[in-house]
Design a protein around this motif. Structure first.
Motif, PDB file in Angstrom:
ATOM      1  N   PRO A 108       0.804  -1.223   0.000  1.00  0.00           N
ATOM      2  CA  PRO A 108       0.000   0.000   0.000  1.00  0.00           C
ATOM      3  C   PRO A 108       0.837   1.273   0.000  1.00  0.00           C
ATOM      4  O   PRO A 108       0.420   2.287  -0.555  1.00  0.00           O
ATOM      5  N   TYR A 109       2.020   1.219   0.587  1.00  0.00           N
ATOM      6  CA  TYR A 109       2.863   2.414   0.648  1.00  0.00           C
ATOM      7  C   TYR A 109       3.470   2.732  -0.715  1.00  0.00           C
ATOM      8  O   TYR A 109       3.672   3.903  -1.051  1.00  0.00           O
ATOM      9  N   VAL A 110       3.770   1.688  -1.498  1.00  0.00           N
ATOM     10  CA  VAL A 110       4.253   1.914  -2.858  1.00  0.00           C
ATOM     11  C   VAL A 110       3.155   2.536  -3.702  1.00  0.00           C
ATOM     12  O   VAL A 110       3.394   3.483  -4.468  1.00  0.00           O
ATOM     13  N   GLU A 111       1.936   2.029  -3.567  1.00  0.00           N
ATOM     14  CA  GLU A 111       0.810   2.601  -4.308  1.00  0.00           C
ATOM     15  C   GLU A 111       0.564   4.042  -3.885  1.00  0.00           C
ATOM     16  O   GLU A 111       0.291   4.909  -4.716  1.00  0.00           O
ATOM     17  N   TYR A 112       0.682   4.318  -2.599  1.00  0.00           N
ATOM     18  CA  TYR A 112       0.398   5.662  -2.092  1.00  0.00           C
ATOM     19  C   TYR A 112       1.430   6.681  -2.576  1.00  0.00           C
ATOM     20  O   TYR A 112       1.089   7.836  -2.827  1.00  0.00           O
ATOM     21  N   ARG A 113       2.682   6.254  -2.709  1.00  0.00           N
ATOM     22  CA  ARG A 113       3.722   7.187  -3.128  1.00  0.00           C
ATOM     23  C   ARG A 113       3.479   7.719  -4.540  1.00  0.00           C
ATOM     24  O   ARG A 113       3.968   8.795  -4.896  1.00  0.00           O
ATOM     25  N   SER A 114       2.728   6.965  -5.337  1.00  0.00           N
ATOM     26  CA  SER A 114       2.448   7.417  -6.704  1.00  0.00           C
ATOM     27  C   SER A 114       1.064   8.043  -6.826  1.00  0.00           C
ATOM     28  O   SER A 114       0.604   8.297  -7.946  1.00  0.00           O
ATOM     29  N   ALA A 115       0.404   8.307  -5.699  1.00  0.00           N
ATOM     30  CA  ALA A 115      -0.984   8.787  -5.736  1.00  0.00           C
ATOM     31  C   ALA A 115      -1.107  10.118  -6.464  1.00  0.00           C
ATOM     32  O   ALA A 115      -1.962  10.280  -7.338  1.00  0.00           O
ATOM     33  N   TYR A 116      -0.263  11.078  -6.123  1.00  0.00           N
ATOM     34  CA  TYR A 116      -0.393  12.411  -6.702  1.00  0.00           C
ATOM     35  C   TYR A 116      -0.022  12.421  -8.185  1.00  0.00           C
ATOM     36  O   TYR A 116      -0.623  13.147  -8.977  1.00  0.00           O
ATOM     37  N   ILE A 117       0.959  11.605  -8.551  1.00  0.00           N
ATOM     38  CA  ILE A 117       1.316  11.500  -9.973  1.00  0.00           C
ATOM     39  C   ILE A 117       0.159  10.896 -10.750  1.00  0.00           C
ATOM     40  O   ILE A 117      -0.203  11.362 -11.841  1.00  0.00           O
ATOM     41  N   LEU A 118      -0.450   9.854 -10.186  1.00  0.00           N
ATOM     42  CA  LEU A 118      -1.580   9.214 -10.847  1.00  0.00           C
ATOM     43  C   LEU A 118      -2.748  10.176 -10.999  1.00  0.00           C
ATOM     44  O   LEU A 118      -3.378  10.245 -12.063  1.00  0.00           O
ATOM     45  N   LEU A 119      -3.050  10.939  -9.955  1.00  0.00           N
ATOM     46  CA  LEU A 119      -4.152  11.893 -10.023  1.00  0.00           C
ATOM     47  C   LEU A 119      -3.898  12.956 -11.096  1.00  0.00           C
ATOM     48  O   LEU A 119      -4.823  13.373 -11.799  1.00  0.00           O
ATOM     49  N   ARG A 189      -6.497   3.229   9.162  1.00  0.00           N
ATOM     50  CA  ARG A 189      -5.817   2.048   8.638  1.00  0.00           C
ATOM     51  C   ARG A 189      -6.684   1.332   7.607  1.00  0.00           C
ATOM     52  O   ARG A 189      -6.193   0.883   6.567  1.00  0.00           O
ATOM     53  N   ILE A 190      -7.975   1.237   7.894  1.00  0.00           N
ATOM     54  CA  ILE A 190      -8.892   0.587   6.948  1.00  0.00           C
ATOM     55  C   ILE A 190      -8.957   1.375   5.644  1.00  0.00           C
ATOM     56  O   ILE A 190      -8.858   0.815   4.544  1.00  0.00           O
ATOM     57  N   ARG A 191      -9.118   2.688   5.760  1.00  0.00           N
ATOM     58  CA  ARG A 191      -9.237   3.520   4.564  1.00  0.00           C
ATOM     59  C   ARG A 191      -7.939   3.566   3.779  1.00  0.00           C
ATOM     60  O   ARG A 191      -7.938   3.715   2.555  1.00  0.00           O
ATOM     61  N   PHE A 192      -6.809   3.432   4.473  1.00  0.00           N
ATOM     62  CA  PHE A 192      -5.531   3.412   3.768  1.00  0.00           C
ATOM     63  C   PHE A 192      -5.425   2.171   2.904  1.00  0.00           C
ATOM     64  O   PHE A 192      -4.946   2.227   1.768  1.00  0.00           O
ATOM     65  N   ARG A 193      -5.876   1.026   3.423  1.00  0.00           N
ATOM     66  CA  ARG A 193      -5.845  -0.208   2.641  1.00  0.00           C
ATOM     67  C   ARG A 193      -6.801  -0.127   1.449  1.00  0.00           C
ATOM     68  O   ARG A 193      -6.458  -0.553   0.338  1.00  0.00           O
ATOM     69  N   VAL A 194      -7.989   0.428   1.691  1.00  0.00           N
ATOM     70  CA  VAL A 194      -8.954   0.580   0.595  1.00  0.00           C
ATOM     71  C   VAL A 194      -8.408   1.539  -0.462  1.00  0.00           C
ATOM     72  O   VAL A 194      -8.556   1.314  -1.667  1.00  0.00           O
ATOM     73  N   MET A 195      -7.761   2.604  -0.005  1.00  0.00           N
ATOM     74  CA  MET A 195      -7.186   3.570  -0.928  1.00  0.00           C
ATOM     75  C   MET A 195      -6.093   2.913  -1.771  1.00  0.00           C
ATOM     76  O   MET A 195      -5.977   3.183  -2.971  1.00  0.00           O
ATOM     77  N   ALA A 196      -5.289   2.047  -1.176  1.00  0.00           N
ATOM     78  CA  ALA A 196      -4.238   1.359  -1.929  1.00  0.00           C
ATOM     79  C   ALA A 196      -4.846   0.501  -3.036  1.00  0.00           C
ATOM     80  O   ALA A 196      -4.341   0.477  -4.166  1.00  0.00           O
ATOM     81  N   LYS A 197      -5.936  -0.188  -2.739  1.00  0.00           N
ATOM     82  CA  LYS A 197      -6.605  -0.997  -3.758  1.00  0.00           C
ATOM     83  C   LYS A 197      -7.151  -0.122  -4.879  1.00  0.00           C
ATOM     84  O   LYS A 197      -7.056  -0.473  -6.065  1.00  0.00           O
ATOM     85  N   ALA A 198      -7.740   1.023  -4.510  1.00  0.00           N
ATOM     86  CA  ALA A 198      -8.294   1.918  -5.522  1.00  0.00           C
ATOM     87  C   ALA A 198      -7.196   2.494  -6.403  1.00  0.00           C
ATOM     88  O   ALA A 198      -7.366   2.615  -7.630  1.00  0.00           O
ATOM     89  N   LEU A 199      -6.063   2.848  -5.813  1.00  0.00           N
ATOM     90  CA  LEU A 199      -4.947   3.372  -6.593  1.00  0.00           C
ATOM     91  C   LEU A 199      -4.403   2.304  -7.536  1.00  0.00           C
ATOM     92  O   LEU A 199      -4.077   2.582  -8.692  1.00  0.00           O
ATOM     93  N   TRP A 200      -4.303   1.074  -7.028  1.00  0.00           N
ATOM     94  CA  TRP A 200      -3.829  -0.028  -7.874  1.00  0.00           C
ATOM     95  C   TRP A 200      -4.778  -0.252  -9.040  1.00  0.00           C
ATOM     96  O   TRP A 200      -4.360  -0.437 -10.183  1.00  0.00           O
TER      97      TRP A 200
END
Length: 216
Positions: A108-119, A189-200
């Motif tokens: 999830p942390y790898v997915e999160y690091r690219s969140a702003y680039i993806l957006l 923590r729950i929303r962070f995991r869900v956010m990682a799935k959505a980013l993926w």
């Protein structure tokens, strides 16, 4: 025209909000230095309505600032969970490939690091219903609310110490805020995991995969 309007709104926010915070800091300085003058001359010059608005905006900006620091701390130290997130889509339920079952683990942390680039790279129709944006907003909302509860605990403890009285109501209030912190952290923590799935999923959907038998 729409782009120009968006720029104008951000320019206004970048000037009006700091200006209101300046008013709040000036008023606070006068309250500390010259308490008698703060309620008369300063309030009359700035306007009591503007004083209230500026203090409110300053609190909001500080909450956001501490929220950003908390977000950096939680994600850089991996305090939102160290286990990988499992993406498990049974066979036939994946709309992009209905005949293949998905069962993988993502960081999830790898997915999160690219969140702003993806957006920044998303097209208008990539998140047409705003699911990804909503999930990100929910995570930041929970994160910033944690800051609010921490501030409430700190103010309550300091107030009881300065007042010299630690009553049952004060202890109960602090205990209630601590319970809110525990619940909000669990939700974060729950929303962070869900956010990682959505980013993926958003990143995966943007990958161009040629159909079988067609040239790539």
């Amino acid at each position: 025209m729409g782009a120009l309007l968006n720029v104008s709104v951000w320019v206004a926010l970048a000037t009006v909000v700091p200006g209101l915070v300046t008013m709040a800091t000036i008023y606070g300085a006068c309250v500390v230095a010259v308490p008698a003058a703060a309620d008369t001359q300063v309030s009359r010059i700035i306007g009591i309505e503007w004083v209230g608005a500026s203090v409110a905006v300053a609190i909001m900006v500080l909450t956001q600032a501490f929220g950003i620091l908390l977000e950096e701390l939680l994600t850089s130290r991996r305090w939102l969970g160290r286990k990988p997130v499992r993406v498990n889509v049974p066979e036939g339920l994946d709309p992009t490939d209905p005949h293949r079952r998905i069962d993988i683990e993502i960081d999830p942390y790898v997915e999160y690091r690219s969140a702003y680039i993806l957006l920044a790279e998303l097209r208008g129709d990539d998140d047409a219903h705003g699911h990804l944006t909503r999930i990100l907003a929910q995570f930041f909302l929970t994160n910033n609310t944690l800051v609010s509860f921490f501030i409430g605990v700190a103010v309550a403890v300091v107030a009881m110490m300065l007042g010299g009285t630690i009553g049952a109501s004060g202890v109960a209030y602090v205990a209630g805020l601590l319970a809110c912190i525990a619940a909000s952290y669990a939700v974060a923590r729950i929303r962070f995991r869900v956010m990682a799935k959505a980013l993926w999923a958003a990143r995966r959907s943007r990958q161009s995969v040629p159909a079988s038998g067609e040239p790539g």
